[in-house]
Design an enzyme around this catalytic site. Sequence first.
Site, mmCIF file in Angstrom:
data_model
loop_
_atom_site.group_PDB
_atom_site.id
_atom_site.type_symbol
_atom_site.label_atom_id
_atom_site.label_comp_id
_atom_site.label_asym_id
_atom_site.label_seq_id
_atom_site.Cartn_x
_atom_site.Cartn_y
_atom_site.Cartn_z
ATOM 1 N N GLY A 51 0.810 -1.232 0.035
ATOM 2 C CA GLY A 51 -0.086 0.130 0.046
ATOM 3 C C GLY A 51 0.925 1.327 -0.060
ATOM 4 N N PHE A 55 3.327 9.524 3.138
ATOM 5 C CA PHE A 55 4.907 9.513 2.929
ATOM 6 C C PHE A 55 5.538 8.198 2.506
ATOM 7 C CE2 PHE A 55 4.604 12.724 6.481
ATOM 8 C CZ PHE A 55 5.531 13.674 5.958
ATOM 9 N N ALA A 56 4.896 7.280 2.852
ATOM 10 C CA ALA A 56 5.431 5.838 2.640
ATOM 11 C C ALA A 56 4.693 5.251 1.722
ATOM 12 C CB ALA A 56 5.471 5.048 3.998
ATOM 13 N N CYS A 58 4.634 0.796 1.396
ATOM 14 C CA CYS A 58 4.751 -0.268 2.301
ATOM 15 C C CYS A 58 4.973 -1.565 1.317
ATOM 16 C CB CYS A 58 3.557 -0.147 2.993
ATOM 17 S SG CYS A 58 3.671 -1.572 4.677
ATOM 18 N N GLU A 122 5.095 -5.769 11.766
ATOM 19 C CA GLU A 122 4.242 -7.122 11.522
ATOM 20 C C GLU A 122 3.453 -7.029 10.305
ATOM 21 O OE1 GLU A 122 1.435 -7.336 14.759
ATOM 22 O OE2 GLU A 122 0.763 -9.322 13.988
ATOM 23 N N ASP A 167 -5.880 9.506 14.736
ATOM 24 C CA ASP A 167 -5.959 8.972 13.483
ATOM 25 C C ASP A 167 -6.666 7.642 13.310
ATOM 26 O OD1 ASP A 167 -6.088 9.919 10.901
ATOM 27 O OD2 ASP A 167 -4.246 9.589 10.108
ATOM 28 N N LYS A 169 -9.035 5.394 11.853
ATOM 29 C CA LYS A 169 -9.798 5.390 10.453
ATOM 30 C C LYS A 169 -9.497 4.119 10.040
ATOM 31 C CE LYS A 169 -6.027 7.185 7.833
ATOM 32 N NZ LYS A 169 -5.532 8.139 6.765
ATOM 33 N N GLY A 171 -8.492 2.941 7.221
ATOM 34 C CA GLY A 171 -7.279 2.580 6.529
ATOM 35 C C GLY A 171 -6.346 2.346 7.388
ATOM 36 N N ASP A 185 -0.249 2.779 12.308
ATOM 37 C CA ASP A 185 0.108 4.171 11.820
ATOM 38 C C ASP A 185 0.097 5.135 12.945
ATOM 39 O OD1 ASP A 185 0.784 6.569 10.611
ATOM 40 O OD2 ASP A 185 -0.916 6.361 9.091
HETATM 41 P P1 ADP Z 1 1.838 6.741 5.891
HETATM 42 O O1 ADP Z 1 2.220 6.925 7.394
HETATM 43 O O2 ADP Z 1 2.848 7.275 4.811
HETATM 44 O O3 ADP Z 1 0.307 7.036 5.588
HETATM 45 P P2 ADP Z 1 0.652 4.066 6.286
HETATM 46 O O4 ADP Z 1 1.367 3.662 7.498
HETATM 47 O O5 ADP Z 1 -0.720 4.516 6.199
HETATM 48 O O6 ADP Z 1 1.645 5.146 5.613
HETATM 49 O O7 ADP Z 1 0.988 2.798 5.290
HETATM 50 C C1 ADP Z 1 0.392 2.862 3.896
HETATM 51 C C2 ADP Z 1 -0.133 1.720 3.432
HETATM 52 O O8 ADP Z 1 0.471 0.415 3.570
HETATM 53 C C3 ADP Z 1 -1.583 1.329 4.408
HETATM 54 O O9 ADP Z 1 -2.827 1.934 3.955
HETATM 55 C C4 ADP Z 1 -1.721 -0.168 4.112
HETATM 56 O O10 ADP Z 1 -2.348 -0.404 3.046
HETATM 57 C C5 ADP Z 1 -0.388 -0.436 4.108
HETATM 58 N N1 ADP Z 1 0.438 -1.019 5.241
HETATM 59 C C6 ADP Z 1 0.531 -0.254 6.343
HETATM 60 N N2 ADP Z 1 1.291 -1.036 7.485
HETATM 61 C C7 ADP Z 1 1.031 -2.270 7.058
HETATM 62 C C8 ADP Z 1 1.414 -3.738 7.339
HETATM 63 N N3 ADP Z 1 1.788 -3.660 8.956
HETATM 64 N N4 ADP Z 1 0.868 -4.582 6.754
HETATM 65 C C9 ADP Z 1 0.355 -4.716 5.628
HETATM 66 N N5 ADP Z 1 0.242 -3.474 5.018
HETATM 67 C C10 ADP Z 1 0.319 -2.228 5.747
#
Ligand code: ADP
Length: 317
Positions: A51, A55-56, A58, A122, A167, A169, A171, A185
């Site tokens: 995803g 910023f990131a 994943c 994880e 936050d 939500k 997502g 997050d």
């Molecule tokens: P940011 O901090 O940049 O918003 P997120 O933490 O929301 O990034 O991660 C972006 C996306 O990556 C998420 O919406 C999710 O779909 C996926 N993702 C994040 N962490 C995990 C995880 N531990 N396992 C599987 N998918 C993840």
Amino acid sequence: VNDTRPRHIDSRARRKLADPNNRINMVHFDPNYIIYDSTTDTTYLRGRLLGKGGFARCYELLDLNSNKIYAGKIIAKTRIAKPHQRQKIVREVELHRDLKHKHVVEFHSYFEDDENVYIVLENCPRKSLVHMLKQRKVLTEPEVRCHLKQLVEAVKYVHNQNIIHRDLKLGNMLLNDHMELKIADFGLATRIGYEGEKKMTVCGTPNYIAPEVLQKRGHSFEADVWALGCVTYALLLGRPPFETSTLKETYVRITSNNYSIPQTVSQGAKSFIQKCLRHDPDQRPTVEELLSDDFFTSGFMPKSLPSTCCTNAPKFP
Ligand code: ADP
């Protein structure tokens, strides 16, 4: 700074790729995309994109030592060039790293190389409740009860660590292979330093923003309870409670507490949502109180959910 030189990696990765007994499906991993963490001498292969966030990006990461798959949040250094952006990542790591709970995504490690910063977590391969709702449109009440119970337990733990998530939500509600819910997050989270401390601002815009946050009146744990009400509403009805076509109008509705709950929603769920969405934060229940709410104690509560729930409504007895 991390030394990114791969060590004997090609041969190790290629051996794994060729090993017929390896239970990991190596098709998804690129033997030429190597990530090396010199702080723990761990080598990862990058796999599928899970995803994208603000910023990131994943990705699945395969730890070649343990043969375990993690989720790696990869943040390009060019995207966090400004000190306050970098500070945000540092804070996220600082708050998340010590949390340990069945329903909070487990923090594994943090390191960087020349190009990126890596947060290894994880893996939750069944994606988020956003994906689930996209497929399903709305969820049944027993499912919502099951997800919410896990969510409220996680938030109770987080609040007991004096952290507000800020936050919550759909997502950020992820599911693992066993359909267990994990909150993710901590990018907007903050620590409450002393009893009764009120935070005045959030760096970033929470999705389900509470009126006291919006109006900068000072906010605390109650802002998470507000978001729990919004999450419950969205899961049962397929849209958030204050949704309109413009952000401005949505903010007007939030501050005037203007929302309605259709007749289709049961009395138990309705009352749960109404308590969470009380305008005055002092009138909202604590997460502790939510756990003993009628919504959880009356009505069918499945012990777990089958993975078929990701695409089809379950038929409960
Ligand atoms: P940011 O901090 O940049 O918003 P997120 O933490 O929301 O990034 O991660 C972006 C996306 O990556 C998420 O919406 C999710 O779909 C996926 N993702 C994040 N962490 C995990 C995880 N531990 N396992 C599987 N998918 C993840």
